[in-house]
Motif scaffolding. Structure first.
Motif, mmCIF file in Angstrom:
data_model
loop_
_atom_site.group_PDB
_atom_site.id
_atom_site.type_symbol
_atom_site.label_atom_id
_atom_site.label_comp_id
_atom_site.label_asym_id
_atom_site.label_seq_id
_atom_site.Cartn_x
_atom_site.Cartn_y
_atom_site.Cartn_z
ATOM 1 N N ARG A 63 22.150 -31.734 5.062
ATOM 2 C CA ARG A 63 23.173 -32.685 5.335
ATOM 3 C C ARG A 63 23.826 -32.549 6.816
ATOM 4 O O ARG A 63 24.608 -33.619 7.147
ATOM 5 N N GLY A 64 23.176 -31.482 7.406
ATOM 6 C CA GLY A 64 23.859 -31.610 8.964
ATOM 7 C C GLY A 64 23.218 -32.708 9.708
ATOM 8 O O GLY A 64 22.310 -33.488 9.256
ATOM 9 N N PRO A 65 23.500 -32.840 11.118
ATOM 10 C CA PRO A 65 22.919 -33.848 11.836
ATOM 11 C C PRO A 65 21.471 -33.443 12.296
ATOM 12 O O PRO A 65 20.881 -32.355 12.092
ATOM 13 N N ASN A 66 20.615 -34.438 12.347
ATOM 14 C CA ASN A 66 19.427 -34.325 13.102
ATOM 15 C C ASN A 66 19.252 -33.898 14.359
ATOM 16 O O ASN A 66 20.572 -33.939 15.017
ATOM 17 N N SER A 85 27.168 -31.676 -4.750
ATOM 18 C CA SER A 85 25.862 -31.491 -4.164
ATOM 19 C C SER A 85 25.079 -32.767 -4.123
ATOM 20 O O SER A 85 25.633 -33.752 -4.591
ATOM 21 N N THR A 86 23.853 -32.982 -3.390
ATOM 22 C CA THR A 86 23.377 -34.102 -3.120
ATOM 23 C C THR A 86 21.591 -33.672 -2.873
ATOM 24 O O THR A 86 21.371 -32.525 -2.920
ATOM 25 N N ALA A 87 21.041 -34.744 -3.166
ATOM 26 C CA ALA A 87 19.600 -34.591 -3.046
ATOM 27 C C ALA A 87 19.060 -35.981 -2.540
ATOM 28 O O ALA A 87 19.658 -36.909 -2.569
ATOM 29 N N ILE A 88 17.686 -35.819 -2.050
ATOM 30 C CA ILE A 88 17.012 -37.171 -1.339
ATOM 31 C C ILE A 88 16.014 -37.677 -2.172
ATOM 32 O O ILE A 88 15.031 -36.711 -2.592
ATOM 33 N N ARG A 147 19.860 -41.160 -1.210
ATOM 34 C CA ARG A 147 20.750 -40.111 -1.629
ATOM 35 C C ARG A 147 21.218 -40.059 -2.680
ATOM 36 O O ARG A 147 21.914 -41.049 -3.309
ATOM 37 N N LEU A 148 21.265 -39.123 -3.553
ATOM 38 C CA LEU A 148 21.708 -38.837 -4.718
ATOM 39 C C LEU A 148 23.150 -37.931 -4.661
ATOM 40 O O LEU A 148 22.955 -36.789 -4.019
ATOM 41 N N ALA A 149 24.171 -38.129 -5.206
ATOM 42 C CA ALA A 149 25.521 -37.605 -5.098
ATOM 43 C C ALA A 149 25.855 -37.247 -6.372
ATOM 44 O O ALA A 149 25.949 -37.921 -7.593
ATOM 45 N N VAL A 162 27.129 -39.176 -9.637
ATOM 46 C CA VAL A 162 28.273 -39.931 -9.261
ATOM 47 C C VAL A 162 27.904 -41.154 -8.334
ATOM 48 O O VAL A 162 28.841 -42.180 -8.254
ATOM 49 N N ALA A 163 27.140 -40.851 -7.574
ATOM 50 C CA ALA A 163 26.749 -42.292 -6.407
ATOM 51 C C ALA A 163 25.373 -42.287 -6.004
ATOM 52 O O ALA A 163 24.780 -41.060 -6.153
#
Length: 352
Positions: free
Chosen positions: A146-149, A50-53, A43-45, A28-29
Motif C-alpha cells: 500500500r505504500g508509494p511506488n 486489510s487489502t489484496a491485489i 484491489r480487494l478491501a 467490503v469493496a
C-alpha cells in the motif's frame, strides 16, 4: 468500432476472495486499478482494513490489438513501455521471441520462481490458479503493497527513495549476475526451448526495424526519415562483437514497477517479461526511466556498442508502441502521446 470490454464483476471477485481467505475476512469493496494494458489489476478491501491485489489475465483486460504482423509491444500496469509483440498469443511457441507478448500466467509463475531463487522480492502470492474453479480467467491474488511506488517516493521523499534505489542496485546486481544458458524468456529457457535469432543484438535489430516500420506507418516524420534510421541501426549493430553471457533482467524496470516493502526493500511488479538477455538492454531502460537517479544504478563495465544500438532501438520502440495502442480504446491517450513525442525527439538525436 471497438467491442465493449467486460471486466471482472464484483460477484466473481467476491467468490475469489472467499476461496483465498474463507470467512476470516468480509469483502467490503473492489476497485479496478487504472494503468494496466495487458492484464486486469483489482484491489480487494476487507472489513479488517486489510487489502489484496488480483491479477486477471482475461483477454478482455488486454488493450493490445492482435496483428498478423505483430508490429507493437505490450505495456502493463502504470507503464508506457512493454516488451512483447502484440500478437494476442501467449503460448510457448511465441515465447521463442524474447520480445513477444509478455503477459500470462505461465510467465508470471516462472518469473516469480526465478526472482525468489536470486533473493529479489516480488509481491507475496496468496493464490495462483488457472483452473477457472474460482474465477473465469487465469488469476493470481497477491500481497497489496500500500505504500508509494518508487516513482512517487523519488518526488515526495528523496532521502527515503535514495536508500531504496541503493537496495535496488544490489538486487539488480544479483539478477544480472545470475546467468542463463541462452537468451529468452525465463519460462522458455526453463522449458529447454530455443530462442529466435542468432544473438541478442540481432533480435534487437530485427525488432527495431519492425518498430521503425510500425512508427513510419503512423507518423509522417518517421516515414520521411525511415531509410536514415534503418542505416544507423544496421551500422550500430555491425559494430557489436559476439557474446554468450545472458543475465536475468526485468525488461521494463521503471520506478513505477518498484514498490516499497514495509522494511524498505524494493519489490518488483509486472514481472512477466523477466528474461535472460544482455544486461545493457536493462540499463538502457533504467537510464531512460530513472533519469538523474540512474547514477546510483550505473555500471562502468557495460558494452558501449550495445548501449548505443539498444538506446536507439528502445527509443523507437517507445515511439512505435504508444502509437500502436492509440489505435485502440486505451483510456490514457494523452500519456501515450507524450511518451511517443519524447522518444521521437530522442530518436532523431541519433541522426544529427
Amino acid at each position: 468500432m471497438t467491442a465493449e470490454r467486460r471486466f471482472a464483476d464484483p460477484e466473481h471477485l467476491a467468490a475469489l476472495a472467499r476461496a483465498v481467505f474463507g470467512n476470516r475476512r468480509r469483502l467490503v469493496a473492489t476497485e479496478r486499478l487504472a494503468g494496466g494494458t495487458k492484464k486486469g489489476v483489482y484491489r480487494l478491501a476487507f472489513d479488517d482494513d486489510s487489502t489484496a491485489i488480483v491479477y486477471s489475465w482475461d483477454p478482455d483486460e488486454n488493450y493490445w490489438p492482435s496483428s498478423p504482423s505483430g508490429d507493437g509491444d505490450g505495456a502493463d500496469q502504470g507503464d508506457g513501455k512493454g516488451d512483447g509483440k502484440a500478437d494476442g498469443k501467449g503460448d510457448d511457441e511465441d515465447w521463442a521471441d524474447p520480445f513477444s507478448h509478455a503477459s500470462g500466467f505461465e510467465l508470471f509463475e516462472a518469473a516469480r520462481t526465478h526472482l525468489d531463487a536470486v533473493g529479489v522480492r516480488s509481491p507475496r502470492v496468496y493464490l495462483a490458479d488457472r483452473s477457472r474453479a474460482h474465477f473465469p480467467a487465469d488469476v493470481a491474488v497477491v500481497e497489496d503493497l500500500r505504500g508509494p511506488n518508487l516513482e512517487t517516493l523519488l518526488v515526495d521523499d528523496p532521502a527515503a527513495a535514495s536508500a531504496v534505489v541503493g537496495r535496488l542496485g544490489d538486487a539488480l546486481g544479483r539478477m544480472h549476475a545470475h546467468l542463463g544458458p541462452t537468451y529468452g524468456k525465463v519460462a522458455m529457457v526453463k522449458g529447454g526451448g530455443r530462442p529466435v535469432g542468432s544473438s541478442c543484438e540481432q533480435v534487437v535489430l530485427d525488432n527495431a526495424l519492425a518498430d521503425l516500420a510500425g512508427a513510419a506507418s503512423r507518423d509522417r516524420r518517421v516515414a520521411r526519415a525511415h531509410d536514415e534510421f534503418a542505416d544507423v541501426l544496421r551500422l550500430l549493430a555491425g559494430a557489436i562483437r559476439p557474446r554468450t553471457e545472458y543475465g536475468l533482467i526485468h525488461g521494463e524496470l521503471g520506478p513505477d514497477h518498484v514498490m516499497v516493502g514495509s522494511d524498505g526493500a524494493p519489490v518488483l511488479i509486472d514481472i512477466e517479461g523477466l528474461m535472460f538477455f544482455d544486461v545493457e538492454w536493462e540499463h538502457v531502460f533504467l537510464r531512460i526511466r530513472f533519469g538523474a537517479h540512474y547514477a546510483a544504478l550505473r555500471r562502468d563495465d557495460l558494452d558501449r556498442q550495445r548501449l548505443a544500438l539498444y538506446r536507439l532501438a528502445m527509443h523507437l520502440s517507445l515511439v512505435a508502441n504508444p502509437l500502436l495502442i492509440l489505435d485502440t480504446d486505451f483510456p490514457n491517450r494523452e500519456g501515450m502521446r507524450r511518451i511517443a513525442e519524447a522518444n521521437l525527439a530522442q530518436s532523431f538525436g541519433f541522426l544529427n
